[in-house]
Design an enzyme around this catalytic site. Structure first.
Site, PDB file in Angstrom:
ATOM      1  N   ARG A 168       0.831  -1.224   0.000  1.00  0.00           N
ATOM      2  CA  ARG A 168       0.000   0.000   0.000  1.00  0.00           C
ATOM      3  C   ARG A 168       0.862   1.271   0.000  1.00  0.00           C
ATOM      4  NH1 ARG A 168      -2.831  -3.927  -0.454  1.00  0.00           N
ATOM      5  NH2 ARG A 168      -4.762  -4.366   0.677  1.00  0.00           N
ATOM      6  N   SER A 244     -10.480   1.324   4.357  1.00  0.00           N
ATOM      7  CA  SER A 244      -9.680   1.027   5.556  1.00  0.00           C
ATOM      8  C   SER A 244      -8.924   2.276   5.970  1.00  0.00           C
ATOM      9  CB  SER A 244      -8.659  -0.070   5.258  1.00  0.00           C
ATOM     10  OG  SER A 244      -9.314  -1.199   4.754  1.00  0.00           O
ATOM     11  N   GLU A 340      -3.820   5.123   6.461  1.00  0.00           N
ATOM     12  CA  GLU A 340      -3.728   4.897   5.008  1.00  0.00           C
ATOM     13  C   GLU A 340      -4.091   6.132   4.167  1.00  0.00           C
ATOM     14  OE1 GLU A 340      -4.976   1.013   3.177  1.00  0.00           O
ATOM     15  OE2 GLU A 340      -6.246   2.346   2.001  1.00  0.00           O
TER      16      GLU A 340
HETATM   17  P1  FAD Z   1      -7.672  10.130  -4.337  1.00  0.00           P
HETATM   18  O1  FAD Z   1      -8.286   9.694  -3.049  1.00  0.00           O
HETATM   19  O2  FAD Z   1      -8.250  11.308  -4.996  1.00  0.00           O
HETATM   20  O3  FAD Z   1      -6.116  10.363  -4.103  1.00  0.00           O
HETATM   21  C1  FAD Z   1      -5.348   9.438  -3.401  1.00  0.00           C
HETATM   22  C2  FAD Z   1      -3.869   9.811  -3.572  1.00  0.00           C
HETATM   23  O4  FAD Z   1      -3.508   9.628  -4.943  1.00  0.00           O
HETATM   24  C3  FAD Z   1      -3.553  11.265  -3.258  1.00  0.00           C
HETATM   25  O5  FAD Z   1      -2.263  11.327  -2.714  1.00  0.00           O
HETATM   26  C4  FAD Z   1      -3.568  11.945  -4.619  1.00  0.00           C
HETATM   27  O6  FAD Z   1      -2.742  13.084  -4.678  1.00  0.00           O
HETATM   28  C5  FAD Z   1      -3.007  10.855  -5.483  1.00  0.00           C
HETATM   29  N1  FAD Z   1      -3.435  10.907  -6.882  1.00  0.00           N
HETATM   30  C6  FAD Z   1      -4.694  10.743  -7.360  1.00  0.00           C
HETATM   31  N2  FAD Z   1      -4.687  10.809  -8.714  1.00  0.00           N
HETATM   32  C7  FAD Z   1      -3.411  11.029  -9.074  1.00  0.00           C
HETATM   33  C8  FAD Z   1      -2.756  11.214 -10.342  1.00  0.00           C
HETATM   34  N3  FAD Z   1      -3.403  11.158 -11.489  1.00  0.00           N
HETATM   35  N4  FAD Z   1      -1.420  11.461 -10.329  1.00  0.00           N
HETATM   36  C9  FAD Z   1      -0.729  11.508  -9.170  1.00  0.00           C
HETATM   37  N5  FAD Z   1      -1.277  11.336  -7.961  1.00  0.00           N
HETATM   38  C10 FAD Z   1      -2.611  11.105  -7.920  1.00  0.00           C
HETATM   39  N6  FAD Z   1      -7.649   0.778  -1.583  1.00  0.00           N
HETATM   40  C11 FAD Z   1      -7.025  -0.409  -1.797  1.00  0.00           C
HETATM   41  O7  FAD Z   1      -5.809  -0.431  -2.038  1.00  0.00           O
HETATM   42  N7  FAD Z   1      -7.703  -1.585  -1.747  1.00  0.00           N
HETATM   43  C12 FAD Z   1      -9.031  -1.647  -1.509  1.00  0.00           C
HETATM   44  O8  FAD Z   1      -9.613  -2.727  -1.506  1.00  0.00           O
HETATM   45  C13 FAD Z   1      -9.723  -0.415  -1.264  1.00  0.00           C
HETATM   46  N8  FAD Z   1     -11.036  -0.421  -0.961  1.00  0.00           N
HETATM   47  C14 FAD Z   1     -11.672   0.758  -0.697  1.00  0.00           C
HETATM   48  C15 FAD Z   1     -13.040   0.728  -0.379  1.00  0.00           C
HETATM   49  C16 FAD Z   1     -13.727   1.899  -0.122  1.00  0.00           C
HETATM   50  C17 FAD Z   1     -15.193   1.837   0.235  1.00  0.00           C
HETATM   51  C18 FAD Z   1     -13.046   3.141  -0.191  1.00  0.00           C
HETATM   52  C19 FAD Z   1     -13.788   4.414   0.046  1.00  0.00           C
HETATM   53  C20 FAD Z   1     -11.690   3.180  -0.493  1.00  0.00           C
HETATM   54  C21 FAD Z   1     -10.992   1.986  -0.751  1.00  0.00           C
HETATM   55  N9  FAD Z   1      -9.614   1.980  -1.062  1.00  0.00           N
HETATM   56  C22 FAD Z   1      -8.973   0.796  -1.314  1.00  0.00           C
HETATM   57  C23 FAD Z   1      -8.861   3.234  -1.116  1.00  0.00           C
HETATM   58  C24 FAD Z   1      -8.983   3.963  -2.495  1.00  0.00           C
HETATM   59  O9  FAD Z   1     -10.114   3.538  -3.208  1.00  0.00           O
HETATM   60  C25 FAD Z   1      -7.754   3.763  -3.361  1.00  0.00           C
HETATM   61  O10 FAD Z   1      -6.599   4.215  -2.706  1.00  0.00           O
HETATM   62  C26 FAD Z   1      -7.856   4.500  -4.705  1.00  0.00           C
HETATM   63  O11 FAD Z   1      -6.792   4.153  -5.556  1.00  0.00           O
HETATM   64  C27 FAD Z   1      -7.908   6.025  -4.570  1.00  0.00           C
HETATM   65  O12 FAD Z   1      -8.276   6.564  -5.819  1.00  0.00           O
HETATM   66  P2  FAD Z   1      -8.804   8.048  -5.971  1.00  0.00           P
HETATM   67  O13 FAD Z   1      -8.874   8.338  -7.428  1.00  0.00           O
HETATM   68  O14 FAD Z   1     -10.067   8.212  -5.213  1.00  0.00           O
HETATM   69  O15 FAD Z   1      -7.624   8.874  -5.326  1.00  0.00           O
HETATM   70  P1  NAP Z   2     -10.523 -10.232   5.057  1.00  0.00           P
HETATM   71  O1  NAP Z   2     -10.707 -11.036   3.831  1.00  0.00           O
HETATM   72  O2  NAP Z   2     -11.512 -10.345   6.168  1.00  0.00           O
HETATM   73  O3  NAP Z   2      -9.061 -10.508   5.652  1.00  0.00           O
HETATM   74  C1  NAP Z   2      -8.615  -9.814   6.819  1.00  0.00           C
HETATM   75  C2  NAP Z   2      -7.179  -9.404   6.617  1.00  0.00           C
HETATM   76  O4  NAP Z   2      -6.393 -10.565   6.496  1.00  0.00           O
HETATM   77  C3  NAP Z   2      -7.024  -8.599   5.336  1.00  0.00           C
HETATM   78  O5  NAP Z   2      -6.674  -7.329   5.715  1.00  0.00           O
HETATM   79  C4  NAP Z   2      -5.977  -9.325   4.521  1.00  0.00           C
HETATM   80  O6  NAP Z   2      -4.820  -8.531   4.257  1.00  0.00           O
HETATM   81  C5  NAP Z   2      -5.538 -10.497   5.372  1.00  0.00           C
HETATM   82  N1  NAP Z   2      -5.646 -11.778   4.627  1.00  0.00           N
HETATM   83  C6  NAP Z   2      -6.745 -12.579   4.507  1.00  0.00           C
HETATM   84  N2  NAP Z   2      -6.426 -13.692   3.822  1.00  0.00           N
HETATM   85  C7  NAP Z   2      -5.123 -13.595   3.503  1.00  0.00           C
HETATM   86  C8  NAP Z   2      -4.219 -14.439   2.778  1.00  0.00           C
HETATM   87  N3  NAP Z   2      -4.600 -15.615   2.258  1.00  0.00           N
HETATM   88  N4  NAP Z   2      -2.948 -14.012   2.637  1.00  0.00           N
HETATM   89  C9  NAP Z   2      -2.545 -12.838   3.135  1.00  0.00           C
HETATM   90  N5  NAP Z   2      -3.355 -11.999   3.822  1.00  0.00           N
HETATM   91  C10 NAP Z   2      -4.628 -12.373   4.007  1.00  0.00           C
HETATM   92  O7  NAP Z   2     -10.383  -8.663   4.682  1.00  0.00           O
HETATM   93  P2  NAP Z   2     -11.482  -7.574   4.351  1.00  0.00           P
HETATM   94  O8  NAP Z   2     -11.365  -6.507   5.333  1.00  0.00           O
HETATM   95  O9  NAP Z   2     -12.814  -8.209   4.085  1.00  0.00           O
HETATM   96  O10 NAP Z   2     -10.933  -7.002   2.965  1.00  0.00           O
HETATM   97  C11 NAP Z   2     -10.836  -7.835   1.829  1.00  0.00           C
HETATM   98  C12 NAP Z   2      -9.764  -7.302   0.891  1.00  0.00           C
HETATM   99  O11 NAP Z   2     -10.145  -6.016   0.408  1.00  0.00           O
HETATM  100  C13 NAP Z   2      -8.401  -7.148   1.571  1.00  0.00           C
HETATM  101  O12 NAP Z   2      -7.404  -7.488   0.639  1.00  0.00           O
HETATM  102  C14 NAP Z   2      -8.352  -5.672   1.908  1.00  0.00           C
HETATM  103  O13 NAP Z   2      -7.032  -5.155   1.922  1.00  0.00           O
HETATM  104  C15 NAP Z   2      -9.168  -5.063   0.772  1.00  0.00           C
HETATM  105  N6  NAP Z   2      -9.825  -3.809   1.233  1.00  0.00           N
HETATM  106  C16 NAP Z   2      -9.060  -2.698   1.319  1.00  0.00           C
HETATM  107  C17 NAP Z   2      -9.614  -1.493   1.701  1.00  0.00           C
HETATM  108  C18 NAP Z   2      -8.783  -0.236   1.730  1.00  0.00           C
HETATM  109  O14 NAP Z   2      -9.338   0.843   1.847  1.00  0.00           O
HETATM  110  N7  NAP Z   2      -7.482  -0.321   1.638  1.00  0.00           N
HETATM  111  C19 NAP Z   2     -10.960  -1.432   2.031  1.00  0.00           C
HETATM  112  C20 NAP Z   2     -11.707  -2.605   1.976  1.00  0.00           C
HETATM  113  C21 NAP Z   2     -11.130  -3.791   1.563  1.00  0.00           C
HETATM  114  P3  NAP Z   2      -4.705  -7.429   3.073  1.00  0.00           P
HETATM  115  O15 NAP Z   2      -5.528  -6.271   3.541  1.00  0.00           O
HETATM  116  O16 NAP Z   2      -3.250  -7.166   3.055  1.00  0.00           O
HETATM  117  O17 NAP Z   2      -5.212  -8.021   1.811  1.00  0.00           O
END
Ligand code: FAD
Ligand code: NAP
Length: 345
Positions: A168, A244, A340
């Site tokens: 991340r 998250s 994050e």
């Molecule tokens: P923004 O929120 O607008 O920006 C995020 C960052 O990226 C900022 O630093 C911004 O400056 C930069 N940025 C945006 N566009 C550009 C560009 N074109 N050039 C340079 N920098 C840029 N993330 C995960 O990794 N996994 C998930 O499963 C996941 N699930 C999510 C679920 C929900 C319900 C929500 C609300 C968020 C989730 N996220 C998740 C976080 C988010 O969706 C991601 O980080 C996504 O990539 C952000 O995209 P954005 O366009 O909204 O970026």
């Molecule tokens: P989940 O499936 O309930 O699992 C809980 C945690 O355990 C997750 O955070 C995941 O890590 C880890 N995990 C589970 N199985 C794994 C495996 N086989 N190997 C390694 N790590 C494992 O998680 P959840 O909350 O429902 O989310 C599902 C997925 O969506 C996850 O990958 C999570 O990162 C992603 N998510 C991200 C965001 C965001 O905003 N970043 C929001 C919602 C969901 P990882 O998180 O490293 O995958």
């Protein structure tokens, strides 16, 4: 909009442009479409300096007043660049909606991104935190990207090593806000596709559909990821959130074994180099925060890792709650949770 004709729009309301639903106003916004050029952007922001780049606003905490220039990328387009027996290289413009892009690739018969379905936001933001979900992260499907270095005023092409992807994280997330403008991202999608079904939720869902392991198709994985996410995560349109709020902490084997002695149920996954990734959601829940509300903000009742805005929250309230959660997890487990979303002020 066009080369040399970029317009800075003043005093823009961004409350509908961030999924946490925070009331925010940008002093000025510069929208960039396919006709914009680096020279025109540099000209437009000269004297102001680009303060930040905003995509879909799904991973940011916005202060009420955002001084200087906020850039929004609205470039569109997807293109298959090359195809060999091993891989397809597909390029998407930064302003494309990430989920639509994943869906488009599937429809073309280009699998590989299905585990990353339904992640909100734009293609351009995806490399910034090396988005990941359900056992796949962007770095595994990454080819290269094109960015504008707004500090140096030049176009750069960056490969896997240049982006310094980590869990991340990337060089872009660590850089000064507004330095890089990612304009297009290229993906390397496998021709000989194999499903990634390591996550228990995903395996369980596919089993329940009665699909045999060797007959699973990318569309099945996509459908499973969408269904699981819809059932577990609050929809920002209904309950504003940024996904998250904390990253899963990665600790040493010694620290993990020490914690597991007291908390044998602590979920952990072994990582390369002898490290262990702990489930931040479990730590937050055990510290008593699941479903807890403090004024306008709270931690979600189903997903303790998701900080939600119950209505009218400010960035300060969001950050104060995050600090309280961090402090109590640190006190109970001796583990520091890293935030994050990116804070813009
Ligand atoms: P923004 O929120 O607008 O920006 C995020 C960052 O990226 C900022 O630093 C911004 O400056 C930069 N940025 C945006 N566009 C550009 C560009 N074109 N050039 C340079 N920098 C840029 N993330 C995960 O990794 N996994 C998930 O499963 C996941 N699930 C999510 C679920 C929900 C319900 C929500 C609300 C968020 C989730 N996220 C998740 C976080 C988010 O969706 C991601 O980080 C996504 O990539 C952000 O995209 P954005 O366009 O909204 O970026
Ligand atoms: P989940 O499936 O309930 O699992 C809980 C945690 O355990 C997750 O955070 C995941 O890590 C880890 N995990 C589970 N199985 C794994 C495996 N086989 N190997 C390694 N790590 C494992 O998680 P959840 O909350 O429902 O989310 C599902 C997925 O969506 C996850 O990958 C999570 O990162 C992603 N998510 C991200 C965001 C965001 O905003 N970043 C929001 C919602 C969901 P990882 O998180 O490293 O995958």
């Amino acid at each position: 909009l066009g080369c040399g004709l970029l317009e800075l729009v003043k005093n823009v309301d961004l409350s509908a442009s961030n999924t946490l639903g925070l009331a925010a106003r940008a002093q000025s916004v510069l929208c960039i479409d396919n006709d914009a050029s680096l020279a025109a952007v540099c000209e437009a922001v000269r004297g102001h300096g680009v303060q930040r780049v905003l995509g879909g606003g799904s991973n940011v905490v916005l202060a009420a007043e955002l001084p200087g220039v906020t850039v929004q990328v609205q470039t569109r387009g997807v293109q298959l660049l090359t195809q060999s027996a091993q891989a397809r290289v597909v390029q998407a413009q930064a302003g494309e909606c990430w989920h639509d892009f994943v869906q488009y690739c599937l429809a073309q018969g280009w699998p590989g991104l299905e585990n990353l379905a339904l992640i909100p936001g734009t293609v351009g933001a995806a490399p910034v935190q090396n988005i990941g979900a359900y056992g796949v992260e962007l770095a595994q499907r990454f080819h290269s990207l094109v960015a504008w270095d707004l500090q140096a005023g030049r176009v750069v092409e960056m490969g896997l090593q240049d982006c310094q992807f980590a869990y991340r994280d990337s060089v872009f997330k660590r850089a000064a806000p507004g330095r890089w403008l990612i304009v297009a991202v290229r993906f390397c999608l496998p021709v000989r596709w194999q499903p990634v079904l390591d996550y228990p939720d995903l395996q369980r869902y596919v089993d329940l559909q009665g699909v045999a392991s060797d007959a699973v198709e990318a569309q099945d994985v996509f459908d499973a990821v969408c269904a699981i996410r819809r059932s577990k995560l609050p929809d920002p349109a209904v309950l504003p959130n940024a996904g998250s709020f904390f990253k899963n902490p990665v600790v040493t084997r010694e620290q993990y074994l020490y914690l597991a002695r007291t908390w044998p149920d602590l979920p952990a996954h072994a990582q390369a180099g002898g490290f262990y990734k702990l489930a931040a959601g479990w730590l937050v829940e055990q510290a008593g925060w699941k479903g807890k509300r403090v004024g306008a903000v709270g931690m979600h009742e189903r997903q303790a890792l998701v900080l939600v805005n119950h209505g009218g929250a400010t960035a300060n309230q969001v950050l104060a709650l995050a600090a309280q959660v961090q402090a109590s997890v640190q006190q109970r487990f001796g583990v520091l949770l890293e935030q994050e979303p990116v804070v813009f002020s």
